[in-house]
Design an enzyme around this catalytic site. Structure first.
Site, mmCIF file in Angstrom:
data_model
loop_
_atom_site.group_PDB
_atom_site.id
_atom_site.type_symbol
_atom_site.label_atom_id
_atom_site.label_comp_id
_atom_site.label_asym_id
_atom_site.label_seq_id
_atom_site.Cartn_x
_atom_site.Cartn_y
_atom_site.Cartn_z
ATOM 1 N N ASP A 168 0.845 -1.188 0.000
ATOM 2 C CA ASP A 168 0.000 0.000 0.000
ATOM 3 C C ASP A 168 0.883 1.242 0.000
ATOM 4 O O ASP A 168 2.087 1.150 0.268
ATOM 5 C CB ASP A 168 -0.952 0.019 1.205
ATOM 6 C CG ASP A 168 -0.205 0.077 2.540
ATOM 7 O OD1 ASP A 168 0.861 -0.578 2.649
ATOM 8 O OD2 ASP A 168 -0.658 0.772 3.456
ATOM 9 N N GLU A 227 0.191 -0.946 5.747
ATOM 10 C CA GLU A 227 1.298 -0.370 6.509
ATOM 11 C C GLU A 227 1.131 1.116 6.740
ATOM 12 O O GLU A 227 1.400 1.627 7.823
ATOM 13 C CB GLU A 227 2.634 -0.634 5.786
ATOM 14 C CG GLU A 227 3.863 -0.465 6.694
ATOM 15 C CD GLU A 227 4.400 0.958 6.758
ATOM 16 O OE1 GLU A 227 5.182 1.244 7.684
ATOM 17 O OE2 GLU A 227 4.046 1.809 5.904
#
Lengths: 480, 480
Positions: free
Chosen positions: B107, B172
């Site tokens: 991400d 994250e």
């Protein structure tokens, strides 16, 4: 019975008779989604101007003049977007009669069913004695009210007691672009001989008692720009080792106002005109209490609990609001950013005798000093974005006296004399450019939801409101 | 020449040959806007997981396992929002080889052209020997680096010197929700036999010298929610007569930190471990000066001018950053709104021996007291959004020794031993749950702009970085 009273009796009876036609007129107007802020709907704004032009023609206008304003300046998506025209019109030019300029706007705020409307915002419905639809109260209802009054005069063949000059604009909800210049330009031509200006574009203070409005606060809008790093930074890597613009900004913003709304910038409160005894008296009879404020704010967060303090701090004392910060993280959730450039926004509502330039000097000097005290190496700039002056009229002049008579005649009660906390900058332009008194004669109620969902105008406010406008023309026409 | 050196020579040559394919791989990855904090882009995060799965399959993974994490817990707009999956994969299971777990995230941070990017953030461009695009360095570049290394081995038919377990997550940038639990759950199953963990999700200290990282600060992210009126209000009508949430919030936010980065919340600094003599020694040889900081921040806004103070305040002292305000006006220009509900965001970077729970109690108690002092009737809540612990390792173990060799081999220079100001909370979880050493082996440079606009990864860092990862696998694989 005097001629005026005889005429008004016939006119009021005719207005009652024409109620279905008047509601039909407003229905047609609301059906045109003349949203000035939506570029894709610009043709609809123009359609609304054409609708008005047609109505004015049918009512026998002596002159109709469509003033084009050219291309809308940036920011716009379509760089060739034309501004909607100003629709000017004259009824009568009798040098023995006074001339009233009537201002209104034919554009409306955006409205989508998805926003929470209970019905299509552009289909006027009548429910519980309310006319619900976008523009019903802001400002198509009042504009149609004036046309309704002309229709009643026409059908009864009663001459207008004053010469009328209409000035209808289509950009009021989007900053009235071009209107100031047009007023300046036409002051000595189309608007020559105007004795008085009447604007019906605000609201009763509450829901029970009619009002006349003799004052508006101005607004000086400021920004504090603080620039540090060359780009936004990661707070893990740079947190603790560089001077963060946000820290500086929050420090400076925290010094401007206390939580009770007291402005902490020295010299600002000293500019405010002292309350006179006569003025003090005006607040005694006004119908209002803290419950109305709490209902309107949807909370119990009032600073003052008594009527006089609430109204004075809304109308005749300045206020400072912190609106927000541009450039900082403003989304939901968590972002570990150190914003590199942040712009704090706040505005001060101004009142007599605050001088805009002097205020701006006080504000920028104060902010500059507060920032300097911090000892930060970041760059700082405090500046005015725009200002609009306050306006206060004499509520005992011919216009207000005539409007009081008209209100008493129609509603059977003395109107409250109110001011507004907000601004209608065009009010002052008319006053200054035409050298004429301005009267704010509202038609709608405080709970009409002008910029909100399910905007409405009560049927009595529309019909009795049309009578009030009519009576005002006759009483004002009879003044020396 | 030893087997290792022979293999590395061939692998490095192959990596140079595959450079266009590697850039193509990163281009495809960057093109998927896998922004985990934007709920509307969640399908893109899932698309990115599918992309990885496909790449792993093509590279001949022995196992690919997609671990779903269920529904994202509040605060969310969509109460049925699914978390992106963890992508697990295995290459090799030779009991005679060591097993390295490689962690990365797929991400990215939010990115909009309007934020100030010079090009579409989701179109990777190569300019001045830099690869520019969101995720190029954080963390898609390094993740692709590992895949690139596997491709080189595969094309040359050179066996991997270690067994590899991949663990790629998609949350994250949004607190790694669900990852801790997954690691706990898989510690004795999918992650059984893992000897060592390697994470390539941080950066060189500067722009010239490679580093190995043995410490990280933690991060506790807080929000202050202040609620007043039922809806946003007009500052003309309500300014001066209601308690404005923004005024309260700015007051409380202004008490948290001074402009020199000193945290003003009592008890916080007292939790920090004292500096030891041995620790003090480590700072002497590190290549860094204030000019590098100024270059990286794009300004001369450093709080400290000497290397040791800069690095210590970045790495081993806590910091507090004010990130922004949700719910207030954040656009350009002027809007006269009184926001009804505002949420102030700030975070504290944590270091040994700060206890997260104790810190949160200190922070919330302090903020509650500051708000209470104001005497405002608005509603106030101070709360932790998420926390992640700090981490410190032994920089002389097998992992660091092998990584030093690999770095020297590729870059021809000894790496500096650094810590990071930022957080990779999962580092500590891996260490504790798997009982394995963790090595942080960064690929990007200090000026890559990980969470900023125009994020980039230098082409040499991508290509030589892929070689470094490759060499590390071989040197670590040869340790006892």
């Amino acid at each position: 019975m005097s001629d005026i009273e005889t005429n008004l009796k016939q006119l009021f009876s005719k207005i009652d008779e024409l109620k279905p036609a008047f509601i039909e007129r407003l229905t047609k107007a609301v059906a045109i989604p003349s949203v000035s802020s939506d570029e894709t709907l610009r043709p609809k704004v123009v359609e609304m101007a054409n609708f008005l032009q047609n109505e004015l023609k049918n009512l026998g206008a002596d002159d109709i003049s469509i003033k084009e304003l050219g291309i809308q300046p940036p920011p716009v998506n379509d760089s060739n977007l034309k501004l909607p025209p100003i629709v000017l019109s004259k009824f009568g030019s009798d040098p023995n009669k006074k001339t009233i300029l009537i201002y209104g706007h034919y554009d409306v705020q955006p409205a989508l069913l998805e926003d929470g409307w209970n019905s299509d915002p552009f289909v006027l419905i009548e429910k519980d004695n309310k006319l619900i639809g976008r523009g019903s109260t802001d400002d198509k209802g009042p504009v149609m009210g004036w046309l309704n009054s002309l229709q009643a005069h026409k059908e009864l063949n009663i001459p207008l007691p004053v010469n009328i000059v209409f000035c209808f604009e289509g950009m009021e909800e989007s900053g009235s672009i071009g209107l100031d210049k047009l007023i300046q330009k036409e002051a000595k031509s189309y608007f020559n001989n105007v004795n008085s200006v009447c604007i019906s574009d605000n609201y009763w203070l509450g829901t029970k008692k009619p009002v006349l409005t003799y004052g508006l606060r101005g607004c000086n809008y400021y920004q504090l720009i603080i620039k540090g790093p060359g780009a936004d930074l990661h707070s893990g890597i740079f947190g603790g080792i560089i001077h963060e613009p946000m820290t500086d900004l929050i420090k400076v913003m925290s010094t401007l106002v206390d939580i009770n709304g007291n402005i902490l910038i020295p010299g600002v409160n000293e500019m405010v005109a002292p309350v006179t005894e006569k003025e003090d008296e005006l607040y005694k009879d006004i119908e209002f209490d803290v419950n109305e404020l709490n209902l309107a704010s949807g909370s119990n967060t009032a600073i003052y609990q008594d009527k006089k303090n609430i109204l004075m701090h809304r109308w005749r004392y300045p206020s400072l609001s912190l609106h927000g910060i541009e450039g900082a993280f403003s989304g939901a959730g968590a972002k570990t950013v150190i914003p590199s450039k942040v712009i704090g926004k706040f505005s001060i509502r101004t009142v007599p005798d605050m001088d805009s330039e002097k205020l701006t000097k006080l504000v920028t000097d104060f902010c500059n000093a507060k920032f300097k005290d911090l000892g930060s190496p970041n760059e700082f700039k405090a500046e005015l974005i725009h200002d609009g002056a306050y306006w206060v009229s004499d509520p005992f002049n011919d216009e207000f006296t005539s409007a009081k008579l008209a209100t008493k005649k129609v509603w059977g009660i003395e109107p409250d004399l109110t001011r507004e906390g907000g601004s209608i900058p065009i009010t002052l332009t008319f006053e200054q450019e035409l050298g004429a008194n301005v009267l704010l004669l509202p038609m709608g109620k405080g709970d009409d939801g002008a910029h909100s969902i399910n905007e409405k105008l009560d049927v009595p406010n529309y019909i009795e409101g049309t009578k009030t406008l009519t009576a005002y023309l006759h009483y004002y026409g009879a003044t020396k």
